[in-house]
Design an enzyme around this catalytic site. Structure first.
Site, PDB file in Angstrom:
ATOM      1  N   CYS A   1      -4.266  12.347  13.537  1.00 61.83           N
ATOM      2  CA  CYS A   1      -5.037  11.092  13.464  1.00 61.83           C
ATOM      3  C   CYS A   1      -4.777  10.298  14.732  1.00 61.83           C
ATOM      4  O   CYS A   1      -4.070  10.760  15.623  1.00 61.83           O
ATOM      5  CB  CYS A   1      -4.689  10.309  12.206  1.00 61.83           C
TER       6      CYS A   1
ATOM      7  N   ASP B   1       4.857   0.449  11.830  1.00 58.06           N
ATOM      8  CA  ASP B   1       3.610  -0.141  11.338  1.00 58.06           C
ATOM      9  C   ASP B   1       3.405  -1.597  11.782  1.00 58.06           C
ATOM     10  O   ASP B   1       2.370  -2.190  11.451  1.00 58.06           O
ATOM     11  CB  ASP B   1       3.537  -0.039   9.800  1.00 58.06           C
TER      12      ASP B   1
ATOM     13  N   LYS C   1       0.831  -1.218   0.000  1.00 57.47           N
ATOM     14  CA  LYS C   1       0.000   0.000   0.000  1.00 57.47           C
ATOM     15  C   LYS C   1       0.859   1.259   0.000  1.00 57.47           C
ATOM     16  O   LYS C   1       0.625   2.174  -0.788  1.00 57.47           O
ATOM     17  CB  LYS C   1      -0.892  -0.008   1.257  1.00 57.47           C
ATOM     18  N   ASN C   2       1.851   1.308   0.879  1.00 57.00           N
ATOM     19  CA  ASN C   2       2.598   2.560   1.047  1.00 57.00           C
ATOM     20  C   ASN C   2       3.595   2.821  -0.074  1.00 57.00           C
ATOM     21  O   ASN C   2       4.199   3.898  -0.129  1.00 57.00           O
ATOM     22  CB  ASN C   2       3.292   2.583   2.417  1.00 57.00           C
TER      23      ASN C   2
ATOM     24  N   ARG D   1       1.183  14.133  13.480  1.00 56.41           N
ATOM     25  CA  ARG D   1       1.489  14.031  12.060  1.00 56.41           C
ATOM     26  C   ARG D   1       1.574  15.370  11.314  1.00 56.41           C
ATOM     27  O   ARG D   1       0.793  15.638  10.389  1.00 56.41           O
ATOM     28  CB  ARG D   1       0.514  13.068  11.385  1.00 56.41           C
TER      29      ARG D   1
ATOM     30  N   ARG E   1      -8.679  -0.307   4.989  1.00 61.78           N
ATOM     31  CA  ARG E   1      -7.876   0.725   4.325  1.00 61.78           C
ATOM     32  C   ARG E   1      -6.539   0.153   3.855  1.00 61.78           C
ATOM     33  O   ARG E   1      -5.977   0.637   2.879  1.00 61.78           O
ATOM     34  CB  ARG E   1      -7.600   1.873   5.299  1.00 61.78           C
TER      35      ARG E   1
ATOM     36  N   LEU F   1       8.045  19.323   7.427  1.00 58.86           N
ATOM     37  CA  LEU F   1       9.227  18.933   6.646  1.00 58.86           C
ATOM     38  C   LEU F   1       8.914  18.910   5.147  1.00 58.86           C
ATOM     39  O   LEU F   1       9.762  19.257   4.329  1.00 58.86           O
ATOM     40  CB  LEU F   1       9.759  17.574   7.120  1.00 58.86           C
TER      41      LEU F   1
HETATM   42  N1  EPU Z   1       7.072  14.237  10.984  1.00 62.55           N
HETATM   43  C1  EPU Z   1       7.381  15.555  11.291  1.00 62.55           C
HETATM   44  N2  EPU Z   1       7.242  16.494  10.311  1.00 62.55           N
HETATM   45  C2  EPU Z   1       6.835  16.183   9.053  1.00 62.55           C
HETATM   46  C3  EPU Z   1       6.536  14.834   8.739  1.00 62.55           C
HETATM   47  C4  EPU Z   1       6.667  13.886   9.733  1.00 62.55           C
HETATM   48  O1  EPU Z   1       7.766  15.849  12.414  1.00 62.55           O
HETATM   49  O2  EPU Z   1       6.735  17.067   8.212  1.00 62.55           O
HETATM   50  C5  EPU Z   1       7.191  13.204  12.018  1.00 62.55           C
HETATM   51  C6  EPU Z   1       5.906  12.424  12.229  1.00 62.55           C
HETATM   52  O3  EPU Z   1       5.052  13.081  13.151  1.00 62.55           O
HETATM   53  C7  EPU Z   1       6.424  11.107  12.742  1.00 62.55           C
HETATM   54  C8  EPU Z   1       7.716  10.922  11.956  1.00 62.55           C
HETATM   55  O4  EPU Z   1       8.091  12.233  11.541  1.00 62.55           O
HETATM   56  O5  EPU Z   1       6.720  11.200  14.108  1.00 62.55           O
HETATM   57  C9  EPU Z   1       7.593  10.021  10.742  1.00 62.55           C
HETATM   58  O6  EPU Z   1       6.496  10.427   9.943  1.00 62.55           O
HETATM   59  P1  EPU Z   1       6.452  10.195   8.365  1.00 62.55           P
HETATM   60  O7  EPU Z   1       6.288  11.511   7.704  1.00 62.55           O
HETATM   61  O8  EPU Z   1       7.592   9.346   7.949  1.00 62.55           O
HETATM   62  O9  EPU Z   1       5.103   9.392   8.191  1.00 62.55           O
HETATM   63  P2  EPU Z   1       4.175   9.454   6.923  1.00 62.55           P
HETATM   64  O10 EPU Z   1       4.985   9.661   5.722  1.00 62.55           O
HETATM   65  O11 EPU Z   1       3.032  10.361   7.176  1.00 62.55           O
HETATM   66  C10 EPU Z   1       4.346   6.912   6.342  1.00 62.55           C
HETATM   67  C11 EPU Z   1       3.391   5.764   6.204  1.00 62.55           C
HETATM   68  C12 EPU Z   1       2.873   5.385   7.567  1.00 62.55           C
HETATM   69  C13 EPU Z   1       4.072   4.992   8.436  1.00 62.55           C
HETATM   70  C14 EPU Z   1       5.066   6.146   8.491  1.00 62.55           C
HETATM   71  C15 EPU Z   1       6.336   5.800   9.234  1.00 62.55           C
HETATM   72  C16 EPU Z   1       2.475   6.103   4.024  1.00 62.55           C
HETATM   73  C17 EPU Z   1       1.306   6.433   3.183  1.00 62.55           C
HETATM   74  N3  EPU Z   1       2.291   6.164   5.334  1.00 62.55           N
HETATM   75  O12 EPU Z   1       3.596   7.980   6.910  1.00 62.55           O
HETATM   76  O13 EPU Z   1       2.048   4.249   7.376  1.00 62.55           O
HETATM   77  O14 EPU Z   1       3.641   4.682   9.727  1.00 62.55           O
HETATM   78  O15 EPU Z   1       5.437   6.539   7.155  1.00 62.55           O
HETATM   79  O16 EPU Z   1       6.966   4.717   8.648  1.00 62.55           O
HETATM   80  O17 EPU Z   1       3.514   5.755   3.506  1.00 62.55           O
HETATM   81  C18 EPU Z   1       0.283   2.767   7.880  1.00 62.55           C
HETATM   82  O18 EPU Z   1       0.487   2.234   6.781  1.00 62.55           O
HETATM   83  O19 EPU Z   1      -0.463   2.275   8.763  1.00 62.55           O
HETATM   84  C19 EPU Z   1       0.936   4.032   8.178  1.00 62.55           C
HETATM   85  C20 EPU Z   1       0.523   4.850   9.134  1.00 62.55           C
END
Ligand code: EPU
Length: 469
Positions: free
Chosen positions: A117, A308, A22-23, A122, A400, A126
């Site tokens: 969420c 995850d 999915k991701n 989240r 999902r 960045l």
């Molecule tokens: N973070 C920041 N600033 C940002 C972005 C992230 O501080 O601008 C923090 C977040 O709050 C978190 C950490 O950095 O503490 C990592 O967040 P990341 O941005 O990597 O998460 P994401 O890209 O929103 C993806 C996956 C998630 C998975 C995370 C971590 C997708 C669509 N989603 O989310 O997947 O948990 O990376 O590996 O790729 C799931 O599939 O259940 C899921 C939540």
């Protein structure tokens, strides 16, 4: 709304195959927005999140269709729309992945802020920092990100944050930089296999990205990207979930379509816990020769243990005798499943970003509520291993990210029935029991359920499973 009724205690046996990730599929679908000409993606799982992104991409001027060979054919037919509405973005945070390609290809984008969420705050600071460094003009107003740039310019960008890098943030900046003028470098880039898969797809589209899988990416901007064909990598989170399901039921299962190289930390931890994993063909055979051991798990960005599968590890360790500590350094508040596991007899205490688990001899079926996608998977695992029946509500979270997980598990001998969340579908075994002091003949003297109990219709769980078979 659907719920699961699960009859615990069935040993899983047989063979099952992992679907596409999915991701990886979500950002790759979004990247097709930046392409000229058709893209065909194979192995895109049939999930609610994929449908949601499909709706958004359609609103953004793409045609999307499943071909007879299973491939997802996508093509931009209208370059004008630039708005990702709150209504779609709030349903799925990965919608933020349209920001980079829209900005790069259409010069402007208006994307709703996703909001928090159940797994944490989240933020997207960045993402915005990276796009601003490329020269985008950004402002946040009325819950939307407004971004514009006549032509993005390559820059040196650092994407480290308080919890490590950002997966979708790296994707967004990489997609925007691919069409920027000049060279972009990203330091502290996310190394997750899903980011690598996106980068490899983009290189097939004509992008020039090197350093994939390392924290240092170099992106040489090109004038245009074209459509491409690509096969999505197998879902490492689904693979881990299936391996743990087999282990928790003391089963013997072959899980096919697993990239072991994406799961090094996970496989090592499972072995430490006492799970036997043997490479066979394209996957792994799993069984549990002895009792499971307690273990400590720290969830970190890749190549560490993935956040995850934190919830699934917690379910596994809840039934492994001894003390285990699970710490989540990526989403330190992602523990809503702990209280539900406690309802199933687990002994878990939360301490900041950690949960201390005192393994019990066995879990017991209960009525529980899923709070997010991976929490739902953990509850399914616990219910499979538990004594008696369980009910898991709000499984729309599960849909999902796992395509009909219950069908895969049932093919291995699990007994999971998907039914409407309604009182008549509650198994009688989960009703408050007639209890109290017992008379001489063992008969209950006092019914704690009260005089109105008969108004709630009970059902035998057998009827539900029979209906599902
Ligand atoms: N973070 C920041 N600033 C940002 C972005 C992230 O501080 O601008 C923090 C977040 O709050 C978190 C950490 O950095 O503490 C990592 O967040 P990341 O941005 O990597 O998460 P994401 O890209 O929103 C993806 C996956 C998630 C998975 C995370 C971590 C997708 C669509 N989603 O989310 O997947 O948990 O990376 O590996 O790729 C799931 O599939 O259940 C899921 C939540």
């Amino acid at each position: 709304m659907d719920m699961f009724v699960v009859r615990g205690g069935q040993r899983l046996e047989g063979r099952v195959s992992v679907s596409g990730a999915k991701n990886a599929a979500l950002p790759i679908m979004a990247a097709a927005l930046a392409a000229e000409g058709p893209t065909v993606l194979y192995g895109v799982p049939d999930l609610v999140d994929v449908q949601t992104l499909g709706e958004l991409l359609t609103a953004l001027g793409m045609t999307i269709a499943r071909r007879a060979d299973g491939g997802l054919q996508m093509e931009v037919v209208d370059q004008r729309p630039c708005v990702a509405e709150y209504d779609l973005v709030r349903r799925m945070r990965a919608s933020i992945c349209v920001l980079g390609p829209l900005l790069a290809r259409r010069k402007s984008a208006c994307v709703s802020l996703p909001g928090g969420c159940n797994i944490g705050d989240r933020p997207v600071d960045l993402h915005l920092k990276g796009l601003a460094a490329l020269g985008a003009d950004l402002r946040v107003e009325s819950g939307y990100i407004f971004a514009s740039a006549a032509r993005l310019k390559g820059a040196a960008i650092y994407l480290g944050g308080p919890f490590g890098s950002t997966v979708t943030g790296t994707c967004n900046v990489m997609m925007a930089a691919a069409l920027a003028e000049g060279v972009t470098t990203i330091e502290a880039a996310a190394c997750e296999p899903e980011v690598v898969d996106l980068g490899e797809f983009m290189n097939k589209m004509g992008a020039r990205i090197s350093g994939l899988g390392t924290p240092f990416l170099r992106i040489e901007g090109v004038a245009a990207l074209h459509g491409a064909e690509h096969e999505i990598i197998p879902d490492r989170i689904e693979a881990a979930t299936l391996l743990m399901a087999a282990a928790m039921t003391g089963g013997r299962v072959q899980v096919d379509n697993v990239r072991c190289g994406h799961l090094t930390a996970v496989l090592e931890k499972l072995r430490e816990i006492g799970v036997r994993l043997t490479p066979v063909g394209s996957g792994l055979a799993v069984d549990v020769p002895h009792a499971l051991n307690a273990a400590d798990c720290i969830m970190l960005p890749y190549p560490g243990l993935p956040t995850d599968i934190q919830a699934q590890f917690m379910a596994l360790l809840a039934a492994a005798p001894g003390i285990s500590i699970v710490t989540d350094k990526v989403f330190p508040d992602r523990f809503m499943h702990a209280a539900e596991l406690v309802r199933m007899g687990a002994r878990i205490r939360r301490e900041g970003p950690s949960a201390i688990i005192s393994g019990v001899a066995g879990l017991s079926g209960a009525s529980v509520m899923a709070s997010d996608l991976r929490a739902s998977a953990a509850l399914v695992l616990a219910a499979l291993a538990a004594r008696g029946d369980s009910v898991i509500r709000r499984i729309y979270h599960l849909d999902r990210g796992y395509h009909r997980l219950e069908a895969k598990l049932n093919s291995l001998g699990a007994r999971i029935s998907r039914v409407q969340d309604a009182p008549q579908n509650m198994p009688a075994s989960l009703a408050p029991q007639t209890c109290g002091r017992r008379g001489a003949g063992g008969a209950a003297e006092h019914d704690l359920r009260g005089p109105n109990w008969g108004r709630v219709r009970e059902t035998s769980a057998d009827r539900l499973f029979d209906a599902a078979e």
